[in-house]
Scaffold this motif. Structure first.
Motif, PDB file in Angstrom:
ATOM      1  N   ASP A  90       0.848  -1.192   0.000  1.00  0.00           N
ATOM      2  CA  ASP A  90       0.000   0.000   0.000  1.00  0.00           C
ATOM      3  C   ASP A  90       0.883   1.242   0.000  1.00  0.00           C
ATOM      4  OD1 ASP A  90      -2.290  -1.551   0.092  1.00  0.00           O
ATOM      5  OD2 ASP A  90      -2.305  -1.612   2.297  1.00  0.00           O
ATOM      6  N   TRP A  91       0.501   2.210  -0.813  1.00  0.00           N
ATOM      7  CA  TRP A  91       1.328   3.425  -0.894  1.00  0.00           C
ATOM      8  C   TRP A  91       1.282   4.140   0.458  1.00  0.00           C
ATOM      9  CZ3 TRP A  91       4.905   4.349  -4.244  1.00  0.00           C
ATOM     10  CH2 TRP A  91       5.474   5.620  -4.333  1.00  0.00           C
ATOM     11  N   PRO A  92       2.451   4.374   1.073  1.00  0.00           N
ATOM     12  CA  PRO A  92       2.465   4.861   2.458  1.00  0.00           C
ATOM     13  C   PRO A  92       2.361   6.369   2.613  1.00  0.00           C
ATOM     14  CG  PRO A  92       4.694   4.403   1.741  1.00  0.00           C
ATOM     15  CD  PRO A  92       3.800   4.059   0.585  1.00  0.00           C
ATOM     16  N   GLY A  93       2.071   7.087   1.550  1.00  0.00           N
ATOM     17  CA  GLY A  93       1.960   8.539   1.668  1.00  0.00           C
ATOM     18  C   GLY A  93       3.312   9.213   1.809  1.00  0.00           C
ATOM     19  N   TRP A  94       3.442  10.052   2.833  1.00  0.00           N
ATOM     20  CA  TRP A  94       4.683  10.803   3.019  1.00  0.00           C
ATOM     21  C   TRP A  94       5.893   9.900   3.210  1.00  0.00           C
ATOM     22  CZ3 TRP A  94       5.061  15.665   1.700  1.00  0.00           C
ATOM     23  CH2 TRP A  94       3.920  16.481   1.721  1.00  0.00           C
ATOM     24  N   HIS A  95       5.698   8.713   3.719  1.00  0.00           N
ATOM     25  CA  HIS A  95       6.832   7.797   3.931  1.00  0.00           C
ATOM     26  C   HIS A  95       7.486   7.378   2.618  1.00  0.00           C
ATOM     27  CE1 HIS A  95       6.058   7.514   8.209  1.00  0.00           C
ATOM     28  NE2 HIS A  95       4.798   7.194   7.982  1.00  0.00           N
ATOM     29  N   SER A  96       6.754   7.541   1.519  1.00  0.00           N
ATOM     30  CA  SER A  96       7.333   7.188   0.219  1.00  0.00           C
ATOM     31  C   SER A  96       8.490   8.111  -0.159  1.00  0.00           C
ATOM     32  CB  SER A  96       6.263   7.238  -0.866  1.00  0.00           C
ATOM     33  OG  SER A  96       5.720   8.553  -0.984  1.00  0.00           O
ATOM     34  N   LEU A  97       8.597   9.257   0.509  1.00  0.00           N
ATOM     35  CA  LEU A  97       9.702  10.180   0.222  1.00  0.00           C
ATOM     36  C   LEU A  97      11.058   9.572   0.554  1.00  0.00           C
ATOM     37  CD1 LEU A  97       8.207  13.581   1.461  1.00  0.00           C
ATOM     38  CD2 LEU A  97       8.504  12.796  -0.898  1.00  0.00           C
ATOM     39  N   TRP A  98      11.070   8.483   1.361  1.00  0.00           N
ATOM     40  CA  TRP A  98      12.338   7.803   1.637  1.00  0.00           C
ATOM     41  C   TRP A  98      12.949   7.212   0.371  1.00  0.00           C
ATOM     42  CZ3 TRP A  98      15.180   8.326   5.809  1.00  0.00           C
ATOM     43  CH2 TRP A  98      14.574   8.713   7.013  1.00  0.00           C
ATOM     44  N   LEU A  99      12.136   7.012  -0.664  1.00  0.00           N
ATOM     45  CA  LEU A  99      12.665   6.443  -1.909  1.00  0.00           C
ATOM     46  C   LEU A  99      13.625   7.415  -2.602  1.00  0.00           C
ATOM     47  CD1 LEU A  99       9.346   4.947  -3.330  1.00  0.00           C
ATOM     48  CD2 LEU A  99      11.228   3.687  -2.248  1.00  0.00           C
ATOM     49  N   LEU A 100      13.348   8.704  -2.490  1.00  0.00           N
ATOM     50  CA  LEU A 100      14.171   9.700  -3.186  1.00  0.00           C
ATOM     51  C   LEU A 100      15.611   9.716  -2.693  1.00  0.00           C
ATOM     52  CD1 LEU A 100      14.169  11.848  -5.350  1.00  0.00           C
ATOM     53  CD2 LEU A 100      13.450  13.523  -3.638  1.00  0.00           C
ATOM     54  N   PRO A 101      15.874   9.789  -1.371  1.00  0.00           N
ATOM     55  CA  PRO A 101      17.277   9.773  -0.948  1.00  0.00           C
ATOM     56  C   PRO A 101      17.985   8.467  -1.262  1.00  0.00           C
ATOM     57  CG  PRO A 101      15.803   9.675   0.952  1.00  0.00           C
ATOM     58  CD  PRO A 101      14.961  10.025  -0.238  1.00  0.00           C
ATOM     59  N   ILE A 102      17.248   7.358  -1.383  1.00  0.00           N
ATOM     60  CA  ILE A 102      17.915   6.101  -1.761  1.00  0.00           C
ATOM     61  C   ILE A 102      18.578   6.260  -3.126  1.00  0.00           C
ATOM     62  CG2 ILE A 102      17.507   3.704  -2.437  1.00  0.00           C
ATOM     63  CD1 ILE A 102      15.392   3.541  -0.256  1.00  0.00           C
ATOM     64  N   GLY A 103      17.822   6.779  -4.102  1.00  0.00           N
ATOM     65  CA  GLY A 103      18.388   6.981  -5.431  1.00  0.00           C
ATOM     66  C   GLY A 103      19.460   8.052  -5.456  1.00  0.00           C
ATOM     67  N   LEU A 104      19.227   9.154  -4.746  1.00  0.00           N
ATOM     68  CA  LEU A 104      20.196  10.259  -4.745  1.00  0.00           C
ATOM     69  C   LEU A 104      21.507   9.857  -4.067  1.00  0.00           C
ATOM     70  CD1 LEU A 104      17.833  13.266  -3.908  1.00  0.00           C
ATOM     71  CD2 LEU A 104      18.914  12.748  -6.110  1.00  0.00           C
ATOM     72  N   LEU A 105      21.408   9.182  -2.928  1.00  0.00           N
ATOM     73  CA  LEU A 105      22.612   8.776  -2.213  1.00  0.00           C
ATOM     74  C   LEU A 105      23.402   7.729  -2.993  1.00  0.00           C
ATOM     75  CD1 LEU A 105      21.157   8.606   1.407  1.00  0.00           C
ATOM     76  CD2 LEU A 105      22.874  10.231   0.578  1.00  0.00           C
ATOM     77  N   ALA A 106      22.684   6.828  -3.674  1.00  0.00           N
ATOM     78  CA  ALA A 106      23.375   5.830  -4.490  1.00  0.00           C
ATOM     79  C   ALA A 106      24.149   6.511  -5.619  1.00  0.00           C
ATOM     80  CB  ALA A 106      22.368   4.839  -5.064  1.00  0.00           C
ATOM     81  N   ALA A 107      23.503   7.464  -6.313  1.00  0.00           N
ATOM     82  CA  ALA A 107      24.172   8.177  -7.404  1.00  0.00           C
ATOM     83  C   ALA A 107      25.329   9.020  -6.874  1.00  0.00           C
ATOM     84  CB  ALA A 107      23.170   9.064  -8.142  1.00  0.00           C
ATOM     85  N   GLY A 108      25.117   9.703  -5.730  1.00  0.00           N
ATOM     86  CA  GLY A 108      26.188  10.504  -5.146  1.00  0.00           C
ATOM     87  C   GLY A 108      27.379   9.654  -4.729  1.00  0.00           C
TER      88      GLY A 108
END
Length: 303
Positions: free
Chosen positions: A207-225
């Motif tokens: 189920d889409w967790p709402g605001w908690h889904s924002l944790w996905l963004l730093p996963i991609g950004l930190l991996a690329a960084g």
């Protein structure tokens, strides 16, 4: 300066592990692999465009194999992070250097030699001791986890390190063909997105967790960084000795993960666990030294 870039890369990868552990409460590993791949594709496409690097390749089969084993490593690592202390999962993933040494030993022993050929080179005792020490460290570190019924997650963590070693060797092969690292990592992101999407129907859709889904963004950004910092560290090493220093500083990521594990998640790591972690770090550094002496200038490992 190149040493600081590698330390920063290790910090970013450990921080990504924190985000993965938090996001694992809302998404399963297949979803995390897929979303990380999608975000990585966007970032790496923009990076390749800014660098003037074409994403077209003459080696699609090699990229497909690298992506396949890389996705196995990534998915296994995400599962281990969700079910083990962060420091334990991070250390098992960093076993890749020890696995590469083990594969070298296995290749030496199993390679067929025709009659009349030169005698097989003797098995190098330092390499063998490095491998044995690494696996002794695993046993020491996983003892408390097995007692908590986390033995399966520990085995999955070992698989993440082993498959990362296969991925590393494929990256070496691609680099010898002068494939830009941005292109190689982009196709890994594509493979992650596709494999994750194919696995979601079997693993289930959360189920889409709402605001908690924002944790996905730093996963991609930190991996690329982390990838960018690691690339810069190796590109500025400038010498065989500098490359060796940079390669060994990647293990600072285990230290960062251990601090996160204790401070943020309250994980209790017993003394034997710390000793096992130290033994794995030492064996990984030794394996890196031996491998670099054998083949100077090998490229960076990826996460």
């Amino acid at each position: 300066m190149q040493a600081l870039w590698m330390v920063l890369a290790a910090f970013l990868f450990a921080s990504m592990g924190v985000c993965i552990k938090v996001a694992s409460a809302y998404f399963n590993p297949a979803e995390l692999v897929c979303y990380r791949g999608v975000i990585g594709m966007v970032i790496l496409w923009a990076l390749a465009r800014s660098q003037g690097i074409s994403l077209a390749t003459r080696y699609p089969g090699m990229h497909a194999w690298r992506s396949t084993i890389g996705v196995v490593s990534l998915g296994s690592w995400f599962y281990a992070i969700a079910h083990l202390p962060l420091a334990t999962a991070m250390t098992l993933n960093y076993m890749s250097s020890v696995w590469v040494a083990a594969f070298l030993i296995g290749g030496t022993l199993l390679t067929w030699r025709p009659s009349g050929a030169q005698p097989r080179p003797p098995l190098q005792a330092p390499v063998l001791l490095t491998v044995l020490a690494g696996f002794a460290g695993v046993i020491m570190m996983l003892r408390p986890s097995i007692g908590d019924n986390q033995g399966f997650a520990g085995m999955v963590g070992l698989i993440s390190g082993m498959s990362a070693a296969f991925a590393y060797m494929q990256v070496v092969a691609l680099s010898r063909l002068n494939e830009p690292e941005t292109r190689t990592v982009f196709y890994f992101a594509v493979g992650s997105a596709v494999a994750g999407a194919l696995a979601i129907p079997f693993a289930g859709m959360s189920d889409w967790p709402g605001w908690h889904s924002l944790w996905l963004l730093p996963i991609g950004l930190l991996a690329a960084g982390g990838q960018l910092c690691m690339t810069r560290a190796y590109s500025r090493a400038g010498s065989h000795r500098g490359t060796l220093v940079v390669a060994n500083l990647q293990y600072s990521g285990i230290v960062f993960a251990a601090i996160y594990s204790v401070v943020l998640f309250g994980d209790a790591i017993p003394l034997i666990g710390w000793l096992g972690m130290a033994l794995i770090i030492a064996s990984g550094i030794a394996a890196t030294v031996l491998r670099t002496q054998a083949a100077p200038g090998t490229p960076a490992e990826e996460h």
